[in-house]
Scaffold this motif. Structure first.
Motif, PDB file in Angstrom:
ATOM      1  N   GLY A 165       0.666  -1.317  -0.021  1.00  0.00           N
ATOM      2  CA  GLY A 165       0.104  -0.411  -0.064  1.00  0.00           C
ATOM      3  C   GLY A 165       1.167   0.926  -0.506  1.00  0.00           C
ATOM      4  N   ALA A 166       0.436   2.304   1.089  1.00  0.00           N
ATOM      5  CA  ALA A 166       0.897   3.598   1.580  1.00  0.00           C
ATOM      6  C   ALA A 166       2.512   3.610   1.130  1.00  0.00           C
ATOM      7  N   ALA A 167       3.032   2.017   1.873  1.00  0.00           N
ATOM      8  CA  ALA A 167       4.275   2.102   3.032  1.00  0.00           C
ATOM      9  C   ALA A 167       4.830   1.511   1.736  1.00  0.00           C
ATOM     10  N   SER A 168       4.390   1.458   0.599  1.00  0.00           N
ATOM     11  CA  SER A 168       5.643   0.657  -1.049  1.00  0.00           C
ATOM     12  C   SER A 168       7.082   1.710  -1.033  1.00  0.00           C
ATOM     13  N   PRO A 169       8.008   0.941  -1.420  1.00  0.00           N
ATOM     14  CA  PRO A 169       9.477   2.336  -1.578  1.00  0.00           C
ATOM     15  C   PRO A 169       8.930   2.254  -2.906  1.00  0.00           C
ATOM     16  N   ALA A 170       8.625   1.480  -3.355  1.00  0.00           N
ATOM     17  CA  ALA A 170       8.316   1.535  -5.286  1.00  0.00           C
ATOM     18  C   ALA A 170       8.576   2.524  -5.602  1.00  0.00           C
TER      19      ALA A 170
END
Length: 347
Positions: free
Chosen positions: A71-76
């Protein structure tokens, strides 16, 4: 004490600036490409730009599942997927964000990108591959497989082989045919292909080529880079298989051969936005395009760029007419086409 406090603040500010600068030199890449030749390309990008790539490798489904879980925590920052069908599916799940790049707009044809909006595009192709027909010249005439439409001709009954109809490579092709023919004729065409099958769909593209070479099938569909791998293979049986089949780039007299993409998108929650743009523009550079062509036997996506590859030349792929239907439009047909496949019994 005041001087010491001031010095401390200055050092802290400098450290923060250096830390921010270090963070600015990072790109977090989620890639479904598993080609060893890409390694040298990534190394060159870092040497050229100073931007370090942190890479997560998985298949397309794994990449999408990870993005959804994070979700919003993705570092991608940048997502690399293969095939417009997969790009469109991930896009429909809200995993990408639109971006703008004048360099990419100038380099990549509009039909190889998602539909543009005022905010930009959500994904773009950076290399292409053609979906061609292979046939057994002892059983089938070239004139009988000159178009995709002829795969449904009753004269090919019991000769056609494909991988699963629901595989993205086929879904994308079928979506272009439906876009051209319309829903009713498109579904009738799919039914005709099913009626002509030599056996139930199974295996991958290489398996289809080998099945034609062995006599199990008379006609099959495959992406061009699989053929190039067989041509260049150090295995005698694979080179022998290619000697027994012939290749047709379909619809050269009409709409052109279907091409699909390996594509890039900016992740929904990308933190390194500017670096993501720099990387995607790098993928359209002559250096990277040459790697795609000679490393994985793909075609350049950049307008007018030609890259020599002996295997591509051997199959007649140096100069063919490519279909111009926008892949962004085609992607919208995926669900409809899957429903058609279910109705006609295309497994």
């Amino acid at each position: 004490m005041k001087k010491l406090a001031s010095l401390t603040l200055i050092l802290a500010a400098s450290a923060a600036a250096l830390n921010a600068q270090a963070q600015d030199k990072v790109l977090n890449l989620y890639s479904a490409r598993h080609y060893q030749t890409d390694e040298a390309m990534y190394d060159n990008f870092t040497k050229t730009t100073g931007i370090k790539i942190n890479r997560v490798d998985a298949d397309d489904a794994g990449i999408v599942a990870r993005l959804r879980a994070e979700g919003a925590a993705s570092p991608a920052d940048v997502i690399l997927l293969v095939d417009a069908a997969r790009m469109a599916s991930a896009d429909s799940q809200g995993l990408f964000q639109p971006f703008k790049s004048a360099k990419l707009d100038a380099a990549i044809p509009a039909n190889l990108r998602a539909d543009a909006t005022k905010d930009g595009v959500t994904w773009t192709g950076f290399s292409t591959r053609a979906r061609v027909i292979v046939y057994d010249p002892l059983r089938v005439k070239a004139a009988d497989v000159a178009t995709y439409e002829q795969l449904a001709d009753p004269k090919l009954k019991g000769l056609v082989c494909t991988r699963s109809g629901s595989h993205p490579y086929n879904l994308s092709l079928f979506a272009t045919v439906v876009e051209r023919l319309g829903d009713a004729k498109g579904e009738a065409w799919l039914k005709g292909v099913v009626d002509n099958m030599a056996r139930a769909p199974k295996g991958g593209d290489t398996d289809q080529v080998k099945a034609v070479a062995s006599g199990e099938c008379g006609v099959a569909l495959t992406n061009t880079y699989y053929l190039a791998r067989l041509i260049k293979s150090d295995k005698p049986d694979e080179r022998s298989a290619m000697e027994k089949v012939r290749v047709v780039f379909p619809n050269q007299g009409t709409t052109g051969t279907h091409v699909n993409i390996a594509g890039a998108a900016m992740a929904k929650h990308a933190k390194n936005h500017d670096n993501a743009i720099v990387f995607m523009e790098f993928l359209a550079s002559p250096f990277a395009q040459d790697y795609f062509a000679n490393g994985n036997n793909e075609f350049p996506a950049v307008k007018g760029l030609k890259v020599a590859n002996p295997a591509i030349t051997a199959m007649g792929g140096d100069n063919f007419k490519a279909e111009q239907i926008p892949l962004g439009v085609v992607a919208k047909n995926m669900t409809k086409v899957q429903q058609m496949l279910d109705r006609v019994g295309y497994k």
